[in-house]
Each structure stands twice: as C-alpha cells, then as structure tokens.
Design an enzyme around this catalytic site. Sequence first.
Site, PDB file in Angstrom:
ATOM      1  N   HIS A 209      50.234 -11.793  50.750  1.00 44.89           N
ATOM      2  CA  HIS A 209      49.939 -11.623  49.349  1.00 44.89           C
ATOM      3  C   HIS A 209      50.039 -13.118  48.567  1.00 44.89           C
ATOM      4  O   HIS A 209      50.941 -13.057  47.477  1.00 44.89           O
ATOM      5  CB  HIS A 209      50.953 -10.610  48.527  1.00 44.89           C
ATOM      6  CG  HIS A 209      50.218 -10.090  47.211  1.00 44.89           C
ATOM      7  ND1 HIS A 209      50.028  -8.555  46.879  1.00 44.89           N
ATOM      8  CD2 HIS A 209      49.388 -10.550  46.403  1.00 44.89           C
ATOM      9  CE1 HIS A 209      49.448  -8.590  45.773  1.00 44.89           C
ATOM     10  NE2 HIS A 209      49.018  -9.604  45.253  1.00 44.89           N
TER      11      HIS A 209
ATOM     12  N   GLU B 254      53.229  -3.456  51.490  1.00 40.20           N
ATOM     13  CA  GLU B 254      53.823  -4.940  51.929  1.00 40.20           C
ATOM     14  C   GLU B 254      55.292  -5.025  51.745  1.00 40.20           C
ATOM     15  O   GLU B 254      55.929  -4.675  50.833  1.00 40.20           O
ATOM     16  CB  GLU B 254      53.002  -5.720  50.708  1.00 40.20           C
ATOM     17  CG  GLU B 254      51.623  -5.562  50.838  1.00 40.20           C
ATOM     18  CD  GLU B 254      51.141  -6.420  49.340  1.00 40.20           C
ATOM     19  OE1 GLU B 254      51.696  -6.964  48.770  1.00 40.20           O
ATOM     20  OE2 GLU B 254      49.729  -6.372  49.386  1.00 40.20           O
TER      21      GLU B 254
END
Length: 307
Positions: free
Chosen positions: A281, A260
């Site tokens: 997220h 990420e």
Amino acid sequence: MVRALITDPVDEYIVNELSRHGVIVDYKPGISRDELLRVIPNYEVLVVRSRTKVTKDVIDTANKLRIIARAGVGLDNIDVEYAKSKGIEVINAPEGSTQSVAELVIGFMITAARLVMLQDRLVKDGGWPKGKYVGTELFGKVLGIIGFGRIGQRVAELARAIGMKVQVYDVIDVRDKAIKLGVDVVNFETLIKDSDFISIHVSLTPNAKHMISEREFRMMKDGVIIINTSRGEVIDTRALLKALNDGKVAAVALDVLENEPPREPWEIELVKHPRVIITPHIGAETREAQRRIAEILVNKVIKLLNE
Ligand code: NAD
C-alpha cells in the site's frame, strides 16, 4: 488552545505548520487503540492515515473533537456519517497522491508485461533465464480503466502517451472527460472482455466489493494483466488466485489487499506467486505526495479552526 493528535506517520510539515499556527500537536504515530480511546477526549483535531480506525466508540469518547483529518484519500477507516451526525468535520486531501499512484500503475504495467519480478527473482537465485520468457509491449495494447476519477484519468493520460488504446468504465457520466483525454467510454462487460490490461481505480463503495470475481475472470481475454491500486476488497482474492493458476491471468500487480498485511492462506499463496507483484500500500508513499497532502490538509484544518 487547540490540541491536535496525530496517530499515523505523516510528513513533518503537518506537525510544524499546525504548531506555527498555535495548535498544540501531539505526534504519536502507531498509538495503540487503548491509548487512543484513553487520550482522545483531550483533542479538538485528530489526524490519521489508513491505519487508525475511527469507529463509533472512538467518536463517542472524543467529546471535544471538531475535525477528523485524513492525510490521504480513502475515508473507509472513518465512520464518516456518524462523525458528521456528531457535528465533527471530516476532511481529506484526495488530490495529493494522484500523480504518485498513476506513476506506480505505469511501473506496474511494464514490470508485469516483461515479468521483471520473476526474472529478477531467478537471477538472484543464481539463474540467468535469458530467452526463457517473452514479454509484451504496452504500445498498441488495450488498457481498461475501471473508475475514471482523478487517478483513473491521470493513468489514462500517461498510458495514451505510451501509445496504449484506453477504454474506461465508470458508474457516473464521464463522457466529457473521456473526449478530452481521447479515450473510449464502454460498458462494464466490454471493458472486461476486450482489455489486455485492466487497472482498477474505483472508490470503495458497497457496489464495488468483489466487482471482479469468478464470472469476470471467465469473461476476460487469455493472458490479461490485472493492476489494482484502489482497494483490496474490489477483487475476490480467491477467484484471482484461481485465474492466475489456470493461466487465464498472465500477471498481477497489487498495491492493496483484502487484508493488509495478508493473512488468509490464499492471500499468502497469491503474494508469493512468481507472476504477482505486491507492494504494501505504497501508492501515496512518495516525498512529493506526502508533502502535497500535508499542505492541502493543513490549509483545510486552519481554515476550519478559524471559522
Ligand atoms: P475518485 O473519487 O476521484 O475516483 C473514483 C471513481 O470511481 C469515481 O469516478 C467513481 O464514480 C468511480 N466508481 C465508484 N464506484 C464504481 C464502480 N462500482 N464501478 C465503476 N466506477 C466506480 O478517486 P481517486 O482519487 O481516483 O482514487 C481511486 C481509488 O484509489 C480509491 O479507491 C482510493 O482509495 C485509491 N487510492 C489508493 C492509494 C494507494 O496508496 N494505493 C492512494 C490514493 C488513492
């Protein structure tokens, strides 16, 4: 005077309440690793979310540190064992984001089942694809939930209200909770084989890494919809991309990735895929969850400081 360093963006409640209790708070969201290592010896309390990696070298440098507070659930960015071995308390606020993540999962399921992301993109590109894609209802479909903890249970409750049949798999005995919520407990293979939707809610343990890989995709129903809001490492991303391209998987919704932000070529291809919904997220990124987390965390920190 106790000093606290906050290194990721958090609800202002944490800053205000800790200050109100006499703690000197330095709010430095986005602080670099070098600066963190330089200043950490000055603090008794460190507050982080998932960005800050609290590794051995940070802990070794932090000679005054008494508390590491994670504003959220996952502790995988903190070397918890090492911190504990140094007498540092590690606390989190696991219950704060349950409802927000569960609501996101329901939204993901509807968005994926109706291909909202694809229809939206086509209209924005000047098209009007009415009649091109036929979606499915959630009502009457089988939802398989892997990991029947806080979030898994809340998702089950909401899905039952929509009229889904819910089956769950967990590594611990969850039969009592399952009976209470009117869902079936099944083994891993049954869940993989018999679900129309699969939503993953495990905590990240070594066992959970790549628990959904090529073998599992092969066993799944054709046209299955996959939702992952837990941790990216749980799914083998390359196997997922292949299953999507082969038509085995109809649509995917992900709030988490192995990296990420995504960086490997197959991750970039996956997030750009028209049948994939991707969010950065944001499961706990609601005003309500952040406030709840802040309240839980501040209470725990103050209690520990007063001990
Ligand atoms: P929880 O600890 O209450 O539940 C996790 C459950 O998974 C437990 O019942 C555990 O026994 C089970 N489990 C662990 N390993 C397993 C395995 N290999 N197979 C089957 N079951 C397994 O956690 P929670 O609060 O429900 O959170 C679930 C997940 O969601 C965590 O990974 C957490 O980090 C993640 N999360 C993500 C966001 C987000 O922003 N997307 C926010 C909050 C939590």
